[in-house]
Design a protein around this motif. Structure first.
Motif, PDB file in Angstrom:
ATOM      1  N   PHE A  92      -9.063   7.641   9.246  1.00 35.45           N
ATOM      2  CA  PHE A  92      -8.459   7.223   7.979  1.00 35.45           C
ATOM      3  C   PHE A  92      -7.574   8.335   7.462  1.00 35.45           C
ATOM      4  N   GLY A  93      -6.497   7.961   6.792  1.00 34.85           N
ATOM      5  CA  GLY A  93      -5.629   8.958   6.195  1.00 34.85           C
ATOM      6  C   GLY A  93      -4.458   8.309   5.487  1.00 34.85           C
ATOM      7  N   ASP A  94      -3.433   9.123   5.272  1.00 35.87           N
ATOM      8  CA  ASP A  94      -2.210   8.668   4.614  1.00 35.87           C
ATOM      9  C   ASP A  94      -1.005   9.093   5.424  1.00 35.87           C
ATOM     10  N   ILE A  95      -0.147   8.120   5.732  1.00 39.96           N
ATOM     11  CA  ILE A  95       1.126   8.401   6.387  1.00 39.96           C
ATOM     12  C   ILE A  95       2.110   8.775   5.295  1.00 39.96           C
ATOM     13  N   SER A 106      11.606   8.477   1.153  1.00 40.01           N
ATOM     14  CA  SER A 106      10.240   8.827   1.555  1.00 40.01           C
ATOM     15  C   SER A 106       9.311   7.672   1.237  1.00 40.01           C
ATOM     16  N   TYR A 107       8.246   7.587   2.004  1.00 37.21           N
ATOM     17  CA  TYR A 107       7.244   6.568   1.725  1.00 37.21           C
ATOM     18  C   TYR A 107       5.858   7.095   2.096  1.00 37.21           C
ATOM     19  N   THR A 108       4.861   6.461   1.496  1.00 36.38           N
ATOM     20  CA  THR A 108       3.462   6.788   1.754  1.00 36.38           C
ATOM     21  C   THR A 108       2.715   5.491   2.009  1.00 36.38           C
ATOM     22  N   SER A 109       1.843   5.520   2.990  1.00 35.93           N
ATOM     23  CA  SER A 109       1.023   4.353   3.303  1.00 35.93           C
ATOM     24  C   SER A 109      -0.344   4.825   3.765  1.00 35.93           C
ATOM     25  N   PRO A 110      -1.409   4.275   3.192  1.00 37.09           N
ATOM     26  CA  PRO A 110      -2.722   4.558   3.764  1.00 37.09           C
ATOM     27  C   PRO A 110      -2.773   3.931   5.158  1.00 37.09           C
ATOM     28  N   PHE A 111      -3.598   4.508   6.034  1.00 38.85           N
ATOM     29  CA  PHE A 111      -3.763   3.923   7.360  1.00 38.85           C
ATOM     30  C   PHE A 111      -5.208   4.021   7.818  1.00 38.85           C
ATOM     31  N   SER A 131       2.964  -1.928   6.593  1.00 35.20           N
ATOM     32  CA  SER A 131       4.224  -2.070   7.320  1.00 35.20           C
ATOM     33  C   SER A 131       5.357  -2.555   6.429  1.00 35.20           C
ATOM     34  N   LEU A 132       5.047  -3.301   5.388  1.00 38.03           N
ATOM     35  CA  LEU A 132       6.075  -3.763   4.460  1.00 38.03           C
ATOM     36  C   LEU A 132       6.711  -2.577   3.742  1.00 38.03           C
ATOM     37  N   THR A 133       5.899  -1.610   3.322  1.00 37.50           N
ATOM     38  CA  THR A 133       6.431  -0.404   2.688  1.00 37.50           C
ATOM     39  C   THR A 133       7.340   0.352   3.651  1.00 37.50           C
ATOM     40  N   VAL A 134       6.942   0.420   4.901  1.00 35.35           N
ATOM     41  CA  VAL A 134       7.740   1.112   5.913  1.00 35.35           C
ATOM     42  C   VAL A 134       9.095   0.419   6.061  1.00 35.35           C
ATOM     43  N   LEU A 138      13.111   1.714   5.075  1.00 36.90           N
ATOM     44  CA  LEU A 138      14.237   1.726   6.019  1.00 36.90           C
ATOM     45  C   LEU A 138      15.405   0.917   5.485  1.00 36.90           C
ATOM     46  N   GLY A 139      15.250   0.358   4.281  1.00 32.24           N
ATOM     47  CA  GLY A 139      16.356  -0.333   3.632  1.00 32.24           C
ATOM     48  C   GLY A 139      16.654  -1.701   4.201  1.00 32.24           C
ATOM     49  N   GLN A 140      15.656  -2.305   4.829  1.00 35.90           N
ATOM     50  CA  GLN A 140      15.866  -3.607   5.441  1.00 35.90           C
ATOM     51  C   GLN A 140      15.301  -4.708   4.575  1.00 35.90           C
TER      52      GLN A 140
END
Length: 145
Positions: A92-95, A106-111, A131-134, A138-140
């Motif tokens: 467990f952690g944070d990307i 920049s973005y942060t996501s728990p994983f 994955s939606l935050t990612v 990326l501006g998509q």
């Protein structure tokens, strides 16, 4: 395989990932590997590294592609917990990543990363992240259909 051996392989994986040595990361994986990312099987063009994988070459390509879209020197990913039960482990952690270009978003996501280690190789790699935050970083634009 003992929990100690599983933990050693998981620690080595995290070390190699942190060093950015994609070929050495891939060498820790069995062929085929049961690979899953938190996204539909067909992937999405906004995040080309999120797609089905099964070989060591695929694993190395995943990490190379991921790096191509991010500034590795700004990676702040952290691991908070590693749980091991025999051949299985969960990390467990944070990307924390910064996209190259696109204004350096920049973005942060728990994983949560579910791994299985057999005969010293990783046979299962399932990662669950936002994955939606990612994709948004990326501006998509994403379809809501």
């Amino acid at each position: 395989m003992s929990e100690k051996n599983t933990r050693e392989v998981v620690q080595e994986l995290l070390t190699r990932m942190g060093e950015g040595d994609h070929e050495r990361v891939a060498a820790l994986f069995a062929e085929p590997v049961d690979w899953r990312l938190d996204w539909p099987d067909e992937g999405h063009p906004a995040v080309p590294w999120i797609r089905p994988r099964s070989t060591r070459a695929d694993v190395a390509d995943h990490f190379r592609t991921l790096e191509a879209y991010h500034a590795p020197e700004l990676n702040g990913t952290t691991v908070s917990t590693i749980l091991v039960d025999g051949a299985d482990a969960v990390v467990f952690g944070d990307i924390v990543q910064t996209v190259k270009g696109a204004g350096g978003v920049s973005y942060t996501s728990p994983f949560a990363l579910r791994l299985t280690v057999e005969d010293g190789l990783i046979t299962r790699y399932h990662i669950y992240e936002d994955s939606l935050t990612v994709a948004r970083a990326l501006g998509q634009p994403l379809s809501t259909d």
